[in-house]
Design a protein around this motif. Structure first.
Motif, PDB file in Angstrom:
ATOM      1  N   UNK A  27       0.830  -1.089  -0.230  1.00 31.21           N
ATOM      2  CA  UNK A  27       0.004  -0.169  -0.034  1.00 31.21           C
ATOM      3  C   UNK A  27       0.913   0.938  -0.069  1.00 31.21           C
ATOM      4  N   UNK A  28       0.360   2.189  -0.753  1.00 27.67           N
ATOM      5  CA  UNK A  28       1.209   3.548  -0.803  1.00 27.67           C
ATOM      6  C   UNK A  28       0.414   4.616   0.034  1.00 27.67           C
ATOM      7  N   UNK A  29      -0.607   4.107   0.627  1.00 26.68           N
ATOM      8  CA  UNK A  29      -1.465   5.154   1.451  1.00 26.68           C
ATOM      9  C   UNK A  29      -0.776   5.668   2.479  1.00 26.68           C
ATOM     10  N   UNK A  30      -0.485   6.913   2.544  1.00 21.92           N
ATOM     11  CA  UNK A  30       0.191   7.371   3.785  1.00 21.92           C
ATOM     12  C   UNK A  30       1.572   7.469   3.657  1.00 21.92           C
ATOM     13  N   UNK A  31       2.115   7.468   2.138  1.00 27.09           N
ATOM     14  CA  UNK A  31       3.607   7.350   2.020  1.00 27.09           C
ATOM     15  C   UNK A  31       3.833   8.486   1.114  1.00 27.09           C
ATOM     16  N   UNK A  32       5.007   9.194   1.367  1.00 25.38           N
ATOM     17  CA  UNK A  32       5.287  10.373   0.635  1.00 25.38           C
ATOM     18  C   UNK A  32       6.046   9.798  -0.538  1.00 25.38           C
ATOM     19  N   UNK A  33       5.791  10.270  -1.893  1.00 25.99           N
ATOM     20  CA  UNK A  33       6.655   9.447  -3.094  1.00 25.99           C
ATOM     21  C   UNK A  33       6.792  10.855  -3.837  1.00 25.99           C
ATOM     22  N   UNK A  49       6.802  15.319  -6.593  1.00 24.67           N
ATOM     23  CA  UNK A  49       6.588  14.642  -5.361  1.00 24.67           C
ATOM     24  C   UNK A  49       5.045  14.893  -5.044  1.00 24.67           C
ATOM     25  N   UNK A  50       4.579  13.714  -4.316  1.00 29.41           N
ATOM     26  CA  UNK A  50       3.241  13.713  -3.797  1.00 29.41           C
ATOM     27  C   UNK A  50       2.923  13.513  -2.524  1.00 29.41           C
ATOM     28  N   UNK A  53      -1.356  13.219   1.353  1.00 28.06           N
ATOM     29  CA  UNK A  53      -2.874  13.787   1.259  1.00 28.06           C
ATOM     30  C   UNK A  53      -3.289  13.993  -0.311  1.00 28.06           C
ATOM     31  N   UNK A  54      -2.127  13.933  -1.076  1.00 28.56           N
ATOM     32  CA  UNK A  54      -2.373  14.048  -2.511  1.00 28.56           C
ATOM     33  C   UNK A  54      -1.721  15.357  -3.178  1.00 28.56           C
ATOM     34  N   UNK A  55      -1.080  16.395  -2.259  1.00 31.35           N
ATOM     35  CA  UNK A  55      -0.634  17.533  -2.663  1.00 31.35           C
ATOM     36  C   UNK A  55       0.786  17.295  -3.586  1.00 31.35           C
ATOM     37  N   UNK A  56       0.878  18.120  -4.508  1.00 33.16           N
ATOM     38  CA  UNK A  56       2.022  17.846  -5.272  1.00 33.16           C
ATOM     39  C   UNK A  56       2.989  19.159  -5.179  1.00 33.16           C
TER      40      UNK A  56
END
Length: 114
Positions: A27-33, A49-50, A53-56
């Motif tokens: 799961x990538x939920x909660x991970x900064x990528x 980067x994202x 919460x989905x902010x880029x």
């Protein structure tokens, strides 16, 4: 542990588009990528980067041309690249920061011809 597998790189002419994908093993939920690029002879640099919460956020060179997104259900992040330039050439790496542990994919080559 998180395993990351990038795909979607290739050879494209200047002005063209590519869509990179990075599939995570869990799961990538909660991970900064993020997506990083390493051009020949240069240091690896952040492209986009994202947050969890989905902010880029984007490097100045990518603003207005690249869009990073994610699909939590598919454990995948994407990098849509438009109006590609020869200076976008490099190996693109996917990066994950999970509980301050850093993971990298193997990279995918993007080559933009002039």
């Amino acid at each position: 542990q998180v395993q990351l597998v990038e795909s979607g790189g290739g050879l494209v002419q200047a002005g063209g588009s590519l869509r990179l994908s990075c599939a995570a093993s869990g799961s990538i939920f909660g991970i900064y990528m993020g997506w990083y690029r390493q051009a020949p002879g240069k240091k690896r640099e952040l492209v986009a980067a994202i947050s969890s919460g989905g902010s880029t956020n984007y490097a100045d060179s990518a603003k207005g041309r690249f869009t990073m997104s994610k699909d939590n259900a598919k454990n995948t992040v994407y990098l849509e690249m438009n109006s590609l330039k020869p200076e976008d050439t490099g190996v693109y790496y996917c990066n994950a920061n999970k509980f301050n542990l850093i993971y990298w994919g193997q990279g995918t080559q993007v080559t933009v011809s002039s």
